[in-house]
Write a protein that holds these residues in place. Structure first.
Motif, PDB file in Angstrom:
ATOM      1  N   UNK A  33       0.836  -1.202   0.000  1.00 45.06           N
ATOM      2  CA  UNK A  33       0.000   0.000   0.000  1.00 45.06           C
ATOM      3  C   UNK A  33       0.869   1.249   0.000  1.00 45.06           C
ATOM      4  N   UNK A  34       0.452   2.240  -0.771  1.00 45.56           N
ATOM      5  CA  UNK A  34       1.130   3.521  -0.767  1.00 45.56           C
ATOM      6  C   UNK A  34       0.885   4.248   0.553  1.00 45.56           C
ATOM      7  N   UNK A  89      -3.775  -2.709  13.512  1.00 41.29           N
ATOM      8  CA  UNK A  89      -2.857  -1.798  14.193  1.00 41.29           C
ATOM      9  C   UNK A  89      -1.460  -2.404  14.296  1.00 41.29           C
ATOM     10  N   UNK A  90      -1.393  -3.698  14.583  1.00 39.02           N
ATOM     11  CA  UNK A  90      -0.096  -4.371  14.691  1.00 39.02           C
ATOM     12  C   UNK A  90       0.652  -4.367  13.363  1.00 39.02           C
ATOM     13  N   UNK A  91      -0.109  -4.389  12.248  1.00 40.51           N
ATOM     14  CA  UNK A  91       0.523  -4.346  10.926  1.00 40.51           C
ATOM     15  C   UNK A  91       1.032  -2.948  10.584  1.00 40.51           C
ATOM     16  N   UNK A  92       0.607  -1.934  11.345  1.00 38.74           N
ATOM     17  CA  UNK A  92       1.084  -0.580  11.118  1.00 38.74           C
ATOM     18  C   UNK A  92       0.015   0.416  10.722  1.00 38.74           C
ATOM     19  N   UNK A  93      -1.227  -0.034  10.583  1.00 38.99           N
ATOM     20  CA  UNK A  93      -2.303   0.863  10.167  1.00 38.99           C
ATOM     21  C   UNK A  93      -2.829   1.689  11.336  1.00 38.99           C
ATOM     22  N   UNK A  94      -3.397   2.831  11.012  1.00 38.78           N
ATOM     23  CA  UNK A  94      -4.113   3.661  11.973  1.00 38.78           C
ATOM     24  C   UNK A  94      -5.611   3.494  11.721  1.00 38.78           C
ATOM     25  N   UNK A  95      -6.364   3.114  12.730  1.00 39.57           N
ATOM     26  CA  UNK A  95      -7.807   2.927  12.576  1.00 39.57           C
ATOM     27  C   UNK A  95      -8.469   4.295  12.495  1.00 39.57           C
ATOM     28  N   UNK A 112     -14.686  -1.606   9.002  1.00 39.46           N
ATOM     29  CA  UNK A 112     -13.484  -0.945   9.525  1.00 39.46           C
ATOM     30  C   UNK A 112     -12.755  -0.244   8.395  1.00 39.46           C
ATOM     31  N   UNK A 113     -12.354   0.984   8.615  1.00 40.12           N
ATOM     32  CA  UNK A 113     -11.486   1.710   7.692  1.00 40.12           C
ATOM     33  C   UNK A 113     -10.197   2.056   8.434  1.00 40.12           C
ATOM     34  N   UNK A 114      -9.057   1.720   7.846  1.00 41.22           N
ATOM     35  CA  UNK A 114      -7.759   2.002   8.455  1.00 41.22           C
ATOM     36  C   UNK A 114      -6.835   2.622   7.422  1.00 41.22           C
ATOM     37  N   UNK A 115      -5.867   3.390   7.885  1.00 35.89           N
ATOM     38  CA  UNK A 115      -4.999   4.168   6.994  1.00 35.89           C
ATOM     39  C   UNK A 115      -3.536   3.850   7.253  1.00 35.89           C
ATOM     40  N   UNK A 116      -2.767   3.756   6.169  1.00 28.17           N
ATOM     41  CA  UNK A 116      -1.323   3.645   6.300  1.00 28.17           C
ATOM     42  C   UNK A 116      -0.758   5.053   6.467  1.00 28.17           C
ATOM     43  N   UNK A 117       0.016   5.301   7.502  1.00 28.06           N
ATOM     44  CA  UNK A 117       0.526   6.663   7.739  1.00 28.06           C
ATOM     45  C   UNK A 117       1.333   7.179   6.553  1.00 28.06           C
ATOM     46  N   UNK A 118       1.327   8.502   6.412  1.00 29.12           N
ATOM     47  CA  UNK A 118       2.143   9.122   5.354  1.00 29.12           C
ATOM     48  C   UNK A 118       3.621   8.853   5.598  1.00 29.12           C
TER      49      UNK A 118
END
Length: 332
Positions: free
Chosen positions: A183-184, A242-248, A326-332
């Motif tokens: 994911x970008x 969250x453990x994978x690095x995403x922000x909920x 659930x929607x989660x985001x990969x940090x910039x």
């Protein structure tokens, strides 16, 4: 009001039964799907208990792939649109995302709808069974693959969408980690799953030996014996993301009525849609596992499935299950 407000605004609030007579007025649409031109081995199927299963999915995915199941999957897409207020996605993009991945695309209906609404996006639909249409929009790509193997995509994605994957994913942490890796930055993952830990009632109309939970108890035991984890909760999914690095960024919990028993136009309509899908859904989810793994004869499995379907029409047991989005985001 938020998406599905009468169901999700307060998921702790009881659903209230409607005692008035009603007419469902729901048609059972059949959205035909043809297959791609693929090799004979990819297209091969096996038949058992009156249903068709994709041979490459045997031992990995336990639901059929016949026309009856494809109709149910397409109706489920309509159900999701109704649940989310007509929105195909809740990921908050202010422009068309570049590359989109639809995990377990099934008939491809979500990928096709998303591609039509977002013409600047390129949408990849991945599934183990070739039941997607041959003629698609120019910005849609359907591929046959197993998402639990190492991902080899050349592109990274801005949106990864996955729903109803609990019957196919065995290693969820690895699945989410591959999402993160492909994911970008600033991209979103959107996950939709439902609770398989049992059905519930707010008004005491569900007996302890209800056929619904007899069916679910045996089904989830069979799923677990095949390496799946049917006992996951909303907390489990958010923790693994969250453990994978995403922000909920968004979590929605819906009470989905099983049948047209509740008051409220939207709740009743969704319950009726659920009942219509379940005319074949109980068989699709459970028949193979109940017979091959659960120790039931074909006749015993048919009887249990028939009891569940009949309960939906009777409206006497005011039961529901939880559905999570659930929607989660990969940090910039």
């Amino acid at each position: 009001m938020s998406e599905g407000a009468d169901l999700v605004a307060n998921s702790a609030a009881p659903l209230v039964a409607d005692d008035e007579n009603y007419d469902s007025g729901i048609d059972n649409p059949s959205l035909a799907s043809s297959t791609q031109s693929l090799t004979e081995s990819v297209l091969s199927h096996v038949y058992e208990n009156g249903r068709r299963y994709h041979s490459k999915s045997v031992g990995r995915y336990f639901l059929p792939t016949d026309e009856q199941e494809q109709d149910r999957l397409d109706m489920y897409h309509h159900f999701m649109l109704e649940l989310l207020g007509g929105k195909i996605s809740l990921a908050p993009f202010d422009r068309d995302p570049g590359f989109v991945l639809d995990c377990g695309t099934g008939t491809g209906i979500w990928a096709l709808d998303y591609a039509e609404q977002h013409p600047a996006s390129v949408v990849y639909g991945i599934d183990m069974a070739p039941i997607q249409p041959s003629y698609v929009y120019p910005n849609v790509r359907f591929e046959i693959d197993d998402l639990e193997l190492d991902w080899t995509f050349r592109d990274k994605f801005d949106l990864i969408y996955a729903r109803l994957m609990s019957t196919g994913i065995k290693d969820w942490p690895r699945f989410f980690q591959q999402m993160y890796d492909f994911m970008n930055p600033g991209g979103y993952v959107e996950l939709s799953e439902h609770d398989l830990n049992g059905v519930r009632s707010d008004d005491g109309t569900m007996p302890s030996d209800t056929a619904y939970n007899r069916y679910l108890t045996l089904l989830t035991k069979c799923m677990a014996s095949n390496g799946l984890n049917p006992y996951l909760t909303l907390t489990d999914y958010t923790r693994m993301l969250t453990s994978a690095g995403f922000e909920i960024t968004k979590t929605l919990e819906f009470k989905i009525p099983m049948g047209g028993w509740p008051k409220g136009k939207k709740a009743k309509y969704l319950g009726l849609l659920y009942a219509e899908m379940s005319k074949t859904g109980f068989d699709a989810y459970g028949k193979s596992l109940l017979v091959k793994e659960g120790g039931l004869t074909v006749e015993e499995a048919d009887q249990l499935i028939r009891e569940c379907v009949e309960l939906l029409g009777e409206r006497k047991q005011h039961v529901y299950y939880y559905k999570w989005h659930i929607v989660a985001r990969k940090p910039e």
